[in-house]
Design a protein around this motif. Sequence first.
Motif, PDB file in Angstrom:
ATOM      1  N   ALA A 187     178.334  67.120 -14.034  1.00 54.90           N
ATOM      2  CA  ALA A 187     179.492  67.760 -14.657  1.00 54.90           C
ATOM      3  C   ALA A 187     180.782  67.063 -14.232  1.00 54.90           C
ATOM      4  CB  ALA A 187     179.536  69.243 -14.291  1.00 54.90           C
ATOM      5  N   SER A 188     180.870  66.693 -12.981  1.00 57.61           N
ATOM      6  CA  SER A 188     182.051  65.988 -12.484  1.00 57.61           C
ATOM      7  C   SER A 188     182.194  64.620 -13.145  1.00 57.61           C
ATOM      8  CB  SER A 188     181.961  65.846 -10.967  1.00 57.61           C
ATOM      9  OG  SER A 188     183.050  65.134 -10.463  1.00 57.61           O
ATOM     10  N   ALA A 189     181.076  63.904 -13.276  1.00 55.83           N
ATOM     11  CA  ALA A 189     181.110  62.587 -13.928  1.00 55.83           C
ATOM     12  C   ALA A 189     181.542  62.719 -15.389  1.00 55.83           C
ATOM     13  CB  ALA A 189     179.746  61.911 -13.828  1.00 55.83           C
ATOM     14  N   LEU A 190     181.019  63.718 -16.080  1.00 55.01           N
ATOM     15  CA  LEU A 190     181.393  63.933 -17.480  1.00 55.01           C
ATOM     16  C   LEU A 190     182.873  64.278 -17.605  1.00 55.01           C
ATOM     17  CD1 LEU A 190     180.629  64.118 -20.442  1.00 55.01           C
ATOM     18  CD2 LEU A 190     179.908  66.496 -20.025  1.00 55.01           C
ATOM     19  N   ALA A 191     183.367  65.146 -16.725  1.00 56.01           N
ATOM     20  CA  ALA A 191     184.782  65.512 -16.759  1.00 56.01           C
ATOM     21  C   ALA A 191     185.662  64.286 -16.521  1.00 56.01           C
ATOM     22  CB  ALA A 191     185.068  66.593 -15.721  1.00 56.01           C
ATOM     23  N   ASN A 192     185.274  63.437 -15.587  1.00 56.92           N
ATOM     24  CA  ASN A 192     186.045  62.210 -15.326  1.00 56.92           C
ATOM     25  C   ASN A 192     186.017  61.273 -16.525  1.00 56.92           C
ATOM     26  OD1 ASN A 192     186.874  62.915 -12.728  1.00 56.92           O
ATOM     27  ND2 ASN A 192     185.038  62.053 -11.805  1.00 56.92           N
ATOM     28  N   LEU A 193     184.862  61.141 -17.157  1.00 59.78           N
ATOM     29  CA  LEU A 193     184.742  60.285 -18.333  1.00 59.78           C
ATOM     30  C   LEU A 193     185.623  60.806 -19.471  1.00 59.78           C
ATOM     31  CD1 LEU A 193     183.453  57.973 -19.942  1.00 59.78           C
ATOM     32  CD2 LEU A 193     181.574  59.532 -20.468  1.00 59.78           C
ATOM     33  N   LEU A 194     185.553  62.096 -19.718  1.00 57.36           N
ATOM     34  CA  LEU A 194     186.371  62.678 -20.785  1.00 57.36           C
ATOM     35  C   LEU A 194     187.858  62.530 -20.477  1.00 57.36           C
ATOM     36  CD1 LEU A 194     184.275  65.860 -21.618  1.00 57.36           C
ATOM     37  CD2 LEU A 194     184.461  63.744 -22.962  1.00 57.36           C
ATOM     38  N   GLY A 195     188.241  62.700 -19.221  1.00 51.83           N
ATOM     39  CA  GLY A 195     189.629  62.494 -18.827  1.00 51.83           C
ATOM     40  C   GLY A 195     190.078  61.073 -19.068  1.00 51.83           C
ATOM     41  N   ASP A 196     189.219  60.104 -18.748  1.00 51.68           N
ATOM     42  CA  ASP A 196     189.540  58.698 -19.002  1.00 51.68           C
ATOM     43  C   ASP A 196     189.690  58.426 -20.495  1.00 51.68           C
ATOM     44  OD1 ASP A 196     189.518  58.110 -16.313  1.00 51.68           O
ATOM     45  OD2 ASP A 196     187.574  57.094 -16.338  1.00 51.68           O
TER      46      ASP A 196
END
Length: 130
Positions: free
Chosen positions: A112-121
């Motif tokens: 979930a953290s990786a996905l949130a970071n990807l979406l933020g990028d």
Amino acid sequence: MSPLDEVTRSSVERIWQGVVDGSVSREEAHAWAEPWVEGDSGSGDVMTDSGLQHLHGFDLVWVDDDRTITQHGGIGPRVHSAADIERAFTAWQAACDSYDADPVGYVRQVQASALANLLGDLREHGREAE
């Protein structure tokens, strides 16, 4: 410190502690981790493999003035400071505890953290997720 030793969390922790206290060089840690990181098989334990990835990269140096290119070993400013390595060690130990307490929950949280970071990028660079 033979690369043919069995790799375990304890052995990763021993090598990492050596890097922190100076009894193991960054280059020695890289060489020790290399067979598992660059080879065909990991350790069989996700947290041990995570620790191996860290050890493998602690010898990275910047090779250009803009700090866009790295290499393992050699001359140049270190990518990771001694304080970075010590902080990462503490964080890895805490992550191991979290994983051991709830492996499924830990993996779910990391994903979930990786996905949130990807979406933020993607948002930062003006792209929408498809």
